[in-house]
Design an enzyme around this catalytic site. Structure first.
Site, PDB file in Angstrom:
ATOM      1  N   TRP A 172       1.033  -1.307  -0.078  1.00 27.43           N
ATOM      2  CA  TRP A 172       0.045   0.115   0.079  1.00 27.43           C
ATOM      3  C   TRP A 172       0.926   1.399   0.026  1.00 27.43           C
ATOM      4  O   TRP A 172       1.698   1.483   0.870  1.00 27.43           O
ATOM      5  CB  TRP A 172      -0.977   0.051   1.236  1.00 27.43           C
ATOM      6  CG  TRP A 172      -2.128  -0.689   1.447  1.00 27.43           C
ATOM      7  CD1 TRP A 172      -3.371  -0.198   1.834  1.00 27.43           C
ATOM      8  CD2 TRP A 172      -2.144  -2.296   1.467  1.00 27.43           C
ATOM      9  NE1 TRP A 172      -4.164  -1.353   1.595  1.00 27.43           N
ATOM     10  CE2 TRP A 172      -3.558  -2.655   1.697  1.00 27.43           C
ATOM     11  CE3 TRP A 172      -1.228  -3.240   1.363  1.00 27.43           C
ATOM     12  CZ2 TRP A 172      -4.055  -3.947   1.822  1.00 27.43           C
ATOM     13  CZ3 TRP A 172      -1.725  -4.602   1.446  1.00 27.43           C
ATOM     14  CH2 TRP A 172      -3.087  -4.711   1.726  1.00 27.43           C
ATOM     15  N   ILE A 206       1.178  -3.703  -6.242  1.00 24.67           N
ATOM     16  CA  ILE A 206       1.241  -2.220  -5.571  1.00 24.67           C
ATOM     17  C   ILE A 206      -0.232  -1.676  -5.724  1.00 24.67           C
ATOM     18  O   ILE A 206      -1.092  -1.697  -6.356  1.00 24.67           O
ATOM     19  CB  ILE A 206       2.124  -1.095  -6.671  1.00 24.67           C
ATOM     20  CG1 ILE A 206       3.493  -1.810  -6.681  1.00 24.67           C
ATOM     21  CG2 ILE A 206       2.054   0.120  -6.246  1.00 24.67           C
ATOM     22  CD1 ILE A 206       4.264  -1.040  -7.714  1.00 24.67           C
ATOM     23  N   LYS A 207      -0.640  -0.997  -4.379  1.00 24.55           N
ATOM     24  CA  LYS A 207      -1.894  -0.690  -4.277  1.00 24.55           C
ATOM     25  C   LYS A 207      -1.923   1.049  -3.946  1.00 24.55           C
ATOM     26  O   LYS A 207      -1.015   1.427  -3.207  1.00 24.55           O
ATOM     27  CB  LYS A 207      -2.535  -1.052  -2.907  1.00 24.55           C
ATOM     28  CG  LYS A 207      -3.836  -0.387  -2.515  1.00 24.55           C
ATOM     29  CD  LYS A 207      -4.589  -0.977  -1.320  1.00 24.55           C
ATOM     30  CE  LYS A 207      -5.552  -0.161  -0.912  1.00 24.55           C
ATOM     31  NZ  LYS A 207      -6.063  -0.822   0.536  1.00 24.55           N
ATOM     32  N   VAL A 208      -2.380   1.794  -4.724  1.00 25.34           N
ATOM     33  CA  VAL A 208      -2.497   3.340  -4.812  1.00 25.34           C
ATOM     34  C   VAL A 208      -3.766   3.755  -4.886  1.00 25.34           C
ATOM     35  O   VAL A 208      -4.788   3.095  -5.299  1.00 25.34           O
ATOM     36  CB  VAL A 208      -1.441   4.091  -5.826  1.00 25.34           C
ATOM     37  CG1 VAL A 208       0.070   3.721  -5.479  1.00 25.34           C
ATOM     38  CG2 VAL A 208      -1.915   3.709  -7.076  1.00 25.34           C
TER      39      VAL A 208
END
Length: 309
Positions: A172, A206-208
């Protein structure tokens, strides 16, 4: 489990990883209604830590029970379920092997007074993830915070250990603190920077957050404007985030954020799809709705990613 060509192509981008890590990535990519498509919908339920139980589960009281979230993720056909240690432990036996799990390794809480120095505490271990049969560990960093360098080093060590055991890593990456303004937390240049740093730190997924068209950094703004980098639409901004993550060589999922109207949720999904993103990690917009409404919402999101809507 026979892997699709699309999943094989994604796994080929992770050139340094061992067979165990690639197998766990494959488990996530091949699970549920979107299995094999390269698209993902993950149910994250770490908001009890972040916002407190009433704010998180009061809108749908069934959510106080961790079993509810396991079953929701399974019945909806999600690719994975992500939660802190205690939540996963509470349903580990009942749901063992039913869905890929992501152990959220660190958490913050809204009682903290930290702002510029935004940080999270490590609340679980890689050994916990192995004991619970998880496919991946999850971790949050706050690029911009005065604590970010310590967070990067924490993730380096946890990631190294996880990869050595064949686990995947989900990062995150939420810009926060330091000199970043509130608008800057969602600025396209800042989100792109945060996504790129997550890739540089070795994250598999990947967390955005979905970025706005705002440009926060003066020097970056000059480049965006002089090079006419397209950022006017949400789909264009998603495409740019994918560029920032090694030109699409890393899996990127986008946060659903606070609960909002269904039309806004579906609009976000279409922008993610059209921009080439890998999908959504959607929590409150799912579990704060009544179960049947949540199932319908998640099903439609998955149809959007399949190109059926």
């Amino acid at each position: 489990m026979k892997l699709t060509r699309r999943v094989k192509d994604i796994l080929a981008n992770y050139e340094s990883d061992n067979p165990g890590t690639k197998a766990n990535l494959a488990r996530i990519l091949m699970e549920g209604k979107l299995g094999g498509t390269g698209k993902l919908v993950i149910l994250p339920v770490d908001q009890g830590f972040e916002h407190g139980p009433a704010r998180s589960f009061g809108p749908n009281e069934a959510g106080y029970d961790p079993h509810y979230h396991y079953q929701l993720a399974i019945d909806a056909g999600c690719n994975a379920y992500a939660a802190p240690l205690g939540s996963l432990e509470a349903g580990a036996g009942t749901f063992a092997g039913s869905i890929p799990l992501i152990l959220k390794m660190n958490s913050a809480n809204s009682l903290s007074t930290q702002k510029e120095n935004a940080d999270q505490a490590v609340t679980a271990s890689v050994q916990d993830a192995l004991r619970l049969g998880c496919s991946a560990i999850g971790f949050t960093i706050y690029p911009g915070s005065d604590s970010m360098y310590n967070q990067y080093e924490e993730f380096r060590e946890l990631s190294k250990e996880a990869k050595s055991y064949g686990l995947a890593t989900v990062l995150w990456s939420y810009p926060r603190g330091g000199a970043i303004t509130k608008d800057g937390e969602l600025a396209i240049d800042v989100i792109g920077y945060a996504a790129h740093m997550a890739a540089l730190l070795g994250a598999h997924i990947i967390k955005v957050k979905l970025p706005s068209a705002h440009l926060e950094q003066a020097e970056a703004k000059k480049v965006y404007e002089s090079k006419n980098i397209p950022i006017a639409t949400q789909a264009e901004r998603v495409k740019h985030i994918m560029q920032c993550t090694f030109n699409g060589r890393r899996i990127v999922v986008f946060s659903g954020g606070a609960t909002k109207g269904e039309d806004a949720v579906f609009e976000d999904a279409r922008a993610i799809r059209d921009g080439g993103g890998n999908g959504s990690i959607i929590g409150r917009n799912a579990f704060q709705r009544p179960r049947e409404d949540a199932l319908k919402l998640l099903d439609r999101i998955m149809k959007i990613y399949q190109g059926r809507e």
